[in-house]
Enzyme design. Sequence first.
Site: not given
Length: 206
Positions: A12, A110
């Site tokens: 995270g 990404h």
Amino acid sequence: MTKIAVFISGGGTNLQALIDAINNEYIKEGYIEIVFSNKKEAYGLERAIKSGIKTMFLDPKEFSGRQEYDEYLAGKMNSMNIDLICLAGYMQILTEKFLDKFHGKIMNIHPALLPSFGGPGMYGLNVHKAVIEAGVKITGCTVHFVDKGVDTGPIIIQKCVSVDDNDTPETLQQKVLKYEHQAYPEAVKLFTEGRLKIVGKRVVIS
Ligand code: GAR
């Protein structure tokens, strides 16, 4: 105000970048309503709790399959009136039905310059290994809207990072992550300010 849900499966750090950007008011028009994880041990859940953000974990084992899982999850998102879903290291491909329900409202980050080095199996370190094996001199990160393909949706923001001769997948991952932490807040800021318009495959920024 844009109500945001962040979906995670791991550490995270991108979630943290979004939390920081909201706390320091770089993003003024949105807030994170909930952080959702498909992994109970995801450290990102702790980051959310530390910042006073609601969390939700759904155990895939408690559902008959991905359809049922995503249907339940979509119901939850609807009941919270979520405007934007940010995939931030969410390592599960969303079902078509889920994607239909939130068309134009799901973003992903990404760790490469799409459309290169994307698609099934291209996640985490695999991406950086492939980049080094291909011998490219430039890599980077991409924030894009999610469509029905894997890593194929309209591109919002990209940042470049040079690949040096002595880079390993691990060093490259760290270098790219630094840029991810700039790119994701930028993309979310633009969305919350209503400045992104999807025109075919392109995203027009106003
Ligand atoms: C990030 O590098 C993100 O780009 C990547 O997973 C990492 C999650 O890190 N996502 C993919 O590879 C998706 N195909 P984080 O949990 O520290 O944000």
